[in-house]
Design a protein around this motif. Structure first.
Motif, short mmCIF file in Angstrom:
data_model
loop_
_atom_site.label_atom_id
_atom_site.label_comp_id
_atom_site.label_asym_id
_atom_site.label_seq_id
_atom_site.Cartn_x
_atom_site.Cartn_y
_atom_site.Cartn_z
N GLU A 1 0.83 -1.21 0.00
CA GLU A 1 0.00 0.00 0.00
C GLU A 1 0.86 1.26 0.00
OE1 GLU A 1 -0.43 -2.65 2.11
OE2 GLU A 1 -2.15 -3.46 1.02
N GLN A 2 1.88 1.27 0.86
CA GLN A 2 2.79 2.43 0.91
C GLN A 2 3.52 2.58 -0.43
OE1 GLN A 2 6.41 2.03 3.04
NE2 GLN A 2 6.73 4.24 3.22
N LEU A 3 3.98 1.47 -0.98
CA LEU A 3 4.68 1.50 -2.26
C LEU A 3 3.82 2.14 -3.35
CD1 LEU A 3 7.07 0.69 -4.08
CD2 LEU A 3 6.02 -1.58 -4.26
N LEU A 4 2.56 1.73 -3.43
CA LEU A 4 1.65 2.29 -4.43
C LEU A 4 1.36 3.76 -4.17
CD1 LEU A 4 -0.67 -0.80 -4.81
CD2 LEU A 4 0.80 0.16 -6.60
N GLU A 5 1.26 4.15 -2.91
CA GLU A 5 1.05 5.57 -2.56
C GLU A 5 2.24 6.43 -2.99
OE1 GLU A 5 0.19 5.85 1.63
OE2 GLU A 5 -1.62 4.63 1.44
N VAL A 6 3.46 5.95 -2.71
CA VAL A 6 4.67 6.70 -3.10
C VAL A 6 4.74 6.81 -4.62
CG1 VAL A 6 7.20 6.66 -3.10
CG2 VAL A 6 5.95 6.13 -1.00
N LEU A 7 4.47 5.72 -5.31
CA LEU A 7 4.47 5.74 -6.78
C LEU A 7 3.48 6.78 -7.30
CD1 LEU A 7 5.27 4.53 -9.57
CD2 LEU A 7 3.37 2.91 -9.24
#
Length: 166
Positions: free
Chosen positions: A80-86
């Motif tokens: 989830e964090q990875l997709l938010e940063v992206l």
């Protein structure tokens, strides 16, 4: 030729492809690396996500000095964090490219360490380099996934795991 529109379109394509890969980011594999000299999986995906912000950083600056700046790699703790940063980084770069003028691509931009230039390009060249970095590191990610039996999504055509392949 509208160079900014072309860069924006390419960034969007890389974003859509990378998002498919990131949606498969496996929990419990953050410290996986295929070799002792390889980046850990969490560091690799964090780096890829960060690269999407490079156009938004390159256009308003002249250099990035790793030794004297306040750059710290993003620590990824979840899909989830990875997709938010992206998403955040992609949007910042899309907005920056939309607000830029062609002449903004002409000045020089460099990366350095303690004032020693490591590489220098035009701002256009630096953005092109960042797009190449996305492709390069996403290919590395594909190897990590393959070695962990994670089916690969299509990138520039079907993958061997695509149900439409062959």
């Amino acid at each position: 030729m509208d160079t900014l529109q072309q860069l924006s379109s390419e960034l969007e394509h890389e974003y859509q492809t990378t998002k498919k890969f990131f949606e498969l980011y496996p929990s419990g594999k953050a410290s996986y690396a295929p070799h002792q000299k390889s980046m850990k999986l969490d560091h690799l995906v964090g780096h890829i996500a960060e690269i999407f912000a490079w156009p938004s950083f390159i256009l308003p600056t002249d250099t990035l000095d790793f030794a004297t700046g306040d750059y710290k790699p993003t620590q990824i703790t979840s899909r989830e964090q990875l997709l938010e940063v992206l998403d955040k980084n992609y949007k910042a770069s899309k907005d920056t490219l939309a607000a830029a003028a062609e002449a903004d691509l002409e000045p020089s931009w460099s990366i350095a360490s303690n004032g020693h230039k490591l590489a220098e390009w035009s701002k256009y060249g630096a953005i092109r380099h960042s797009l190449s970095q996305i492709t390069h590191h996403r290919a590395q990610l594909g190897v990590y996934y393959r070695l962990n039996d994670i089916a690969l999504p299509a990138s520039y055509g079907p993958s061997a795991d695509d149900q439409h392949f062959g």
